[in-house]
Design a protein around this motif. Structure first.
Motif, PDB file in Angstrom:
ATOM      1  N   SER A   4      99.654  19.102  39.585  1.00 30.81           N
ATOM      2  CA  SER A   4      99.750  20.044  38.466  1.00 30.81           C
ATOM      3  C   SER A   4      98.411  20.214  37.753  1.00 30.81           C
ATOM      4  CB  SER A   4     100.837  19.620  37.478  1.00 30.81           C
ATOM      5  OG  SER A   4     100.502  18.415  36.857  1.00 30.81           O
ATOM      6  N   GLU A   5      97.641  19.152  37.630  1.00 29.87           N
ATOM      7  CA  GLU A   5      96.332  19.253  36.980  1.00 29.87           C
ATOM      8  C   GLU A   5      95.356  20.069  37.824  1.00 29.87           C
ATOM      9  OE1 GLU A   5      95.252  18.323  33.832  1.00 29.87           O
ATOM     10  OE2 GLU A   5      97.412  18.124  33.583  1.00 29.87           O
ATOM     11  N   LEU A   6      95.384  19.860  39.115  1.00 33.13           N
ATOM     12  CA  LEU A   6      94.520  20.662  39.986  1.00 33.13           C
ATOM     13  C   LEU A   6      94.901  22.138  39.921  1.00 33.13           C
ATOM     14  CD1 LEU A   6      94.286  18.289  43.056  1.00 33.13           C
ATOM     15  CD2 LEU A   6      92.387  18.986  41.584  1.00 33.13           C
ATOM     16  N   LYS A   7      96.190  22.400  39.924  1.00 33.10           N
ATOM     17  CA  LYS A   7      96.658  23.783  39.854  1.00 33.10           C
ATOM     18  C   LYS A   7      96.231  24.423  38.529  1.00 33.10           C
ATOM     19  CE  LYS A   7     100.825  26.561  40.373  1.00 33.10           C
ATOM     20  NZ  LYS A   7     102.271  26.523  40.618  1.00 33.10           N
ATOM     21  N   ARG A   8      96.360  23.669  37.448  1.00 31.80           N
ATOM     22  CA  ARG A   8      95.981  24.169  36.126  1.00 31.80           C
ATOM     23  C   ARG A   8      94.504  24.534  36.075  1.00 31.80           C
ATOM     24  NH1 ARG A   8      94.274  21.923  31.228  1.00 31.80           N
ATOM     25  NH2 ARG A   8      94.236  19.844  32.102  1.00 31.80           N
ATOM     26  N   GLU A   9      93.688  23.780  36.763  1.00 37.52           N
ATOM     27  CA  GLU A   9      92.248  24.018  36.795  1.00 37.52           C
ATOM     28  C   GLU A   9      91.832  24.949  37.936  1.00 37.52           C
ATOM     29  OE1 GLU A   9      89.972  23.030  34.560  1.00 37.52           O
ATOM     30  OE2 GLU A   9      91.594  22.145  33.376  1.00 37.52           O
ATOM     31  N   LYS A  10      92.834  25.453  38.658  1.00 34.03           N
ATOM     32  CA  LYS A  10      92.593  26.358  39.796  1.00 34.03           C
ATOM     33  C   LYS A  10      91.723  25.700  40.865  1.00 34.03           C
ATOM     34  CE  LYS A  10      93.288  30.560  37.130  1.00 34.03           C
ATOM     35  NZ  LYS A  10      93.520  30.139  35.800  1.00 34.03           N
ATOM     36  N   SER A  89     100.284   3.994  61.353  1.00 34.03           N
ATOM     37  CA  SER A  89     101.697   4.231  61.636  1.00 34.03           C
ATOM     38  C   SER A  89     102.452   4.653  60.387  1.00 34.03           C
ATOM     39  CB  SER A  89     102.341   2.978  62.233  1.00 34.03           C
ATOM     40  OG  SER A  89     102.325   1.929  61.295  1.00 34.03           O
ATOM     41  N   GLN A  90     101.926   4.286  59.237  1.00 30.61           N
ATOM     42  CA  GLN A  90     102.601   4.639  57.994  1.00 30.61           C
ATOM     43  C   GLN A  90     101.700   5.464  57.065  1.00 30.61           C
ATOM     44  OE1 GLN A  90     104.541   1.208  56.193  1.00 30.61           O
ATOM     45  NE2 GLN A  90     104.389   0.182  58.143  1.00 30.61           N
ATOM     46  N   MET A  91     100.550   5.902  57.588  1.00 25.40           N
ATOM     47  CA  MET A  91      99.598   6.626  56.752  1.00 25.40           C
ATOM     48  C   MET A  91     100.234   7.865  56.140  1.00 25.40           C
ATOM     49  SD  MET A  91      95.825   8.028  57.723  1.00 25.40           S
ATOM     50  CE  MET A  91      96.502   9.212  58.849  1.00 25.40           C
ATOM     51  N   ARG A  92      99.877   8.137  54.931  1.00 27.40           N
ATOM     52  CA  ARG A  92     100.394   9.299  54.225  1.00 27.40           C
ATOM     53  C   ARG A  92      99.293  10.322  54.019  1.00 27.40           C
ATOM     54  NH1 ARG A  92     102.863   4.851  53.186  1.00 27.40           N
ATOM     55  NH2 ARG A  92     104.993   4.743  52.493  1.00 27.40           N
ATOM     56  N   SER A  93      99.656  11.542  54.034  1.00 27.65           N
ATOM     57  CA  SER A  93      98.716  12.628  53.772  1.00 27.65           C
ATOM     58  C   SER A  93      99.290  13.483  52.667  1.00 27.65           C
ATOM     59  CB  SER A  93      98.517  13.452  55.038  1.00 27.65           C
ATOM     60  OG  SER A  93      97.700  14.557  54.744  1.00 27.65           O
ATOM     61  N   MET A  94      98.515  13.677  51.625  1.00 26.33           N
ATOM     62  CA  MET A  94      98.973  14.474  50.497  1.00 26.33           C
ATOM     63  C   MET A  94      98.314  15.836  50.580  1.00 26.33           C
ATOM     64  SD  MET A  94      98.541  11.583  47.544  1.00 26.33           S
ATOM     65  CE  MET A  94      99.071  12.645  46.242  1.00 26.33           C
ATOM     66  N   GLN A  95      99.089  16.869  50.415  1.00 29.70           N
ATOM     67  CA  GLN A  95      98.531  18.207  50.422  1.00 29.70           C
ATOM     68  C   GLN A  95      98.713  18.820  49.045  1.00 29.70           C
ATOM     69  OE1 GLN A  95      99.036  20.750  53.619  1.00 29.70           O
ATOM     70  NE2 GLN A  95      98.757  19.162  55.140  1.00 29.70           N
ATOM     71  N   PHE A  96      97.648  19.381  48.539  1.00 30.38           N
ATOM     72  CA  PHE A  96      97.682  20.013  47.212  1.00 30.38           C
ATOM     73  C   PHE A  96      97.392  21.471  47.354  1.00 30.38           C
ATOM     74  CE2 PHE A  96      96.637  15.614  46.317  1.00 30.38           C
ATOM     75  CZ  PHE A  96      97.509  15.323  45.282  1.00 30.38           C
TER      76      PHE A  96
END
Length: 96
Positions: A4-10, A89-96
């Motif tokens: 949400s902070e990234l989105k707010r700052e575009k 095997s358990q690595m996570r990837s976050m997409q913003f």
């Protein structure tokens, strides 16, 4: 919160890789099967800050992660790539 902070700052981040502390514990000590930050911190000799508060839990987790990284290094690993592969095997990837 980050999203949400990234989105707010575009702003945007693409495919941000993360390493979960639990994934690293699973690599270093696969026999551990508990889900309690305080018990992990005690098991790895990490300082425990105020529990069940955002700052206290974040500090405890940060110091635990630093201890786990040191143990990872002590096993002969030294690169980000090795860390990613070890927890792949358990690595996570976050997409913003």
């Amino acid at each position: 919160m980050l999203k949400s902070e990234l989105k707010r700052e575009k702003l945007a981040l693409k495919k941000l890789f993360t390493i979960d502390t639990l994934d690293l514990i699973g690599y270093i000590a696969p026999s551990y099967d508990m889900r309690d930050l305080e018990r992990y911190a005690m098991a790895f000799g990490t300082r425990i800050y105020d529990r069940h508060s955002a700052v206290g839990d974040a500090l405890t987790t940060a110091y635990l992660f630093a201890e786990l990284l040191q143990q990872f290094k002590d096993r002969g690993h030294s690169t980000w790539g090795e860390l990613i592969m070890a927890t792949d095997s358990q690595m996570r990837s976050m997409q913003f």
